[in-house]
Design an enzyme around this catalytic site. Structure first.
Site, PDB file in Angstrom:
ATOM      1  N   THR A  93      25.506   1.199  50.916  1.00 26.64           N
ATOM      2  CA  THR A  93      25.074   2.148  51.002  1.00 26.64           C
ATOM      3  C   THR A  93      25.351   2.790  52.283  1.00 26.64           C
ATOM      4  OG1 THR A  93      23.061   4.182  50.707  1.00 26.64           O
ATOM      5  CG2 THR A  93      23.187   1.625  51.334  1.00 26.64           C
ATOM      6  N   TYR A 128      15.541   0.420  50.667  1.00 24.56           N
ATOM      7  CA  TYR A 128      16.459   0.390  49.855  1.00 24.56           C
ATOM      8  C   TYR A 128      17.954  -0.484  50.771  1.00 24.56           C
ATOM      9  CZ  TYR A 128      20.525   2.357  47.818  1.00 24.56           C
ATOM     10  OH  TYR A 128      22.230   2.842  47.574  1.00 24.56           O
TER      11      TYR A 128
END
Length: 315
Positions: A125, A147
């Site tokens: 990501t 995250y």
């Protein structure tokens, strides 16, 4: 024809990837634990769509024993399963279990049962870059959220095996993906739902000015599918995959309002910790290595997502 395993197959991006790979004539398998991070009914809906196309999904957690999954030998493994988002309701332990331990268990299963896989494609990501994701792949990662930190750790677990010659691996960092099947807490699905039902939309302070490389899911899966046959070229590489078209959140909101011909009711909220201020995908490497060329404009992509939502949830 290749035999391919996709993790997180009942989820948003992975379900589209399964369909894309199947349409190219490949033999596609999926694995998903159908956890309740969001309504499991949505994952069941995706799984049903995949089953109708002959795609087999193993219902199990990546932290479990995966011997039965690897009773079949795969040519490629695309690893999209993850604990997503930056919700304050999600604990560090959940991120670690689902983004680090699960990735490691999957990698160990591949080394044990399927060491000759052509490529392990890790899906990472842009959140690993930190507050601003506007750089190329050579820049150091500076994640600020659980995250981002745990996705970076998972990426490095995979690339560590590549560096020691144990596994062919690449890692693809995605940018602000949207489109049909997008998770219900994500921007566009939530916008569409709240507009349709005239519900107040929670807007975090300052977020309307955030800039994003909003990338249509169809363009993303085209880029991922392009890795097949290019595993030698991408081995050991980190590759950004997004669009170099940048829009503010406010522009995204306005686009949905225009398409739905309604005005959003705003519920202003305090700033959200861990939010990225700006993403602008630098995709030169993806263009050079994969022939990647995103083609879907924000307006075109949102129209497809609105059409999907109205078809699936309002009839």
């Amino acid at each position: 024809m290749m035999r391919i395993l996709v993790t997180g197959a009942a989820g948003f991006i992975a379900s589209h990837l399964c369909e894309k790979l199947k349409s190219l004539g490949h033999d596609v398998y999926g694995i998903d634990n159908f956890n309740d991070y969001y309504d499991v009914k949505l994952k069941e809906l995706n799984a049903s769509d995949l089953a109708q196309q002959g795609i087999v999904i193993f219902r199990k957690d990546l932290n479990d024993d995966l011997g039965d999954v690897f009773a079949t030998a795969y040519d490629y493994v695309f690893h999209l399963a993850a604990q997503p988002g930056i919700s304050s309701d999600t604990t560090l332990e959940e991120y670690v279990n689902n983004n680090i331990y699960a990735t490691q268990n999957l990698l160990e299963a591949i080394l044990k049962y399927n060491p000759d896989v052509k490529s392990f494609v890790n899906i990472a990501t842009s959140s690993v870059y930190g507050i601003e994701a506007t750089v190329d792949e050579t820049e150091p990662a500076k994640p600020v959220s659980f995250y981002g930190v745990t996705k970076l750790a998972g990426e490095q677990l995979a690339l560590g095996l590549q560096r020691t010659g144990k596994l062919n691996t690449c890692s693809v960092r995605l940018y602000s993906v949207y489109g049909p099947r997008e998770r219900p807490e994500k921007l566009y699905t939530k916008l569409i739902e709240n507009l349709y039902y005239d519900k107040p939309f929670p807007l975090f302070e300052g977020s309307v000015k955030h800039e994003r490389s909003f990338t249509y899911v169809g363009d993303i899966v085209e880029g991922l599918a392009a890795i097949i046959g290019k595993e030698a070229k991408v081995n050991g590489e980190i590759i950004n995959l997004g669009t170099d078209e940048v829009n503010t959140t406010q522009e995204g909101i306005h686009a949905v309002e225009v398409i739905m011909n309604k005005q959003l009711i705003i519920d202003n909220k305090p700033p959200r910790k861990g939010d990225q201020q700006r993403t602008a995908a630098v995709i030169d490497k993806a263009k050079n290595l994969l022939g990647y060329e995103p083609k879907t404009t924000l307006k075109q992509g949102i129209q497809k997502q609105v059409d999907w939502y109205l078809e699936k949830f309002t009839k």
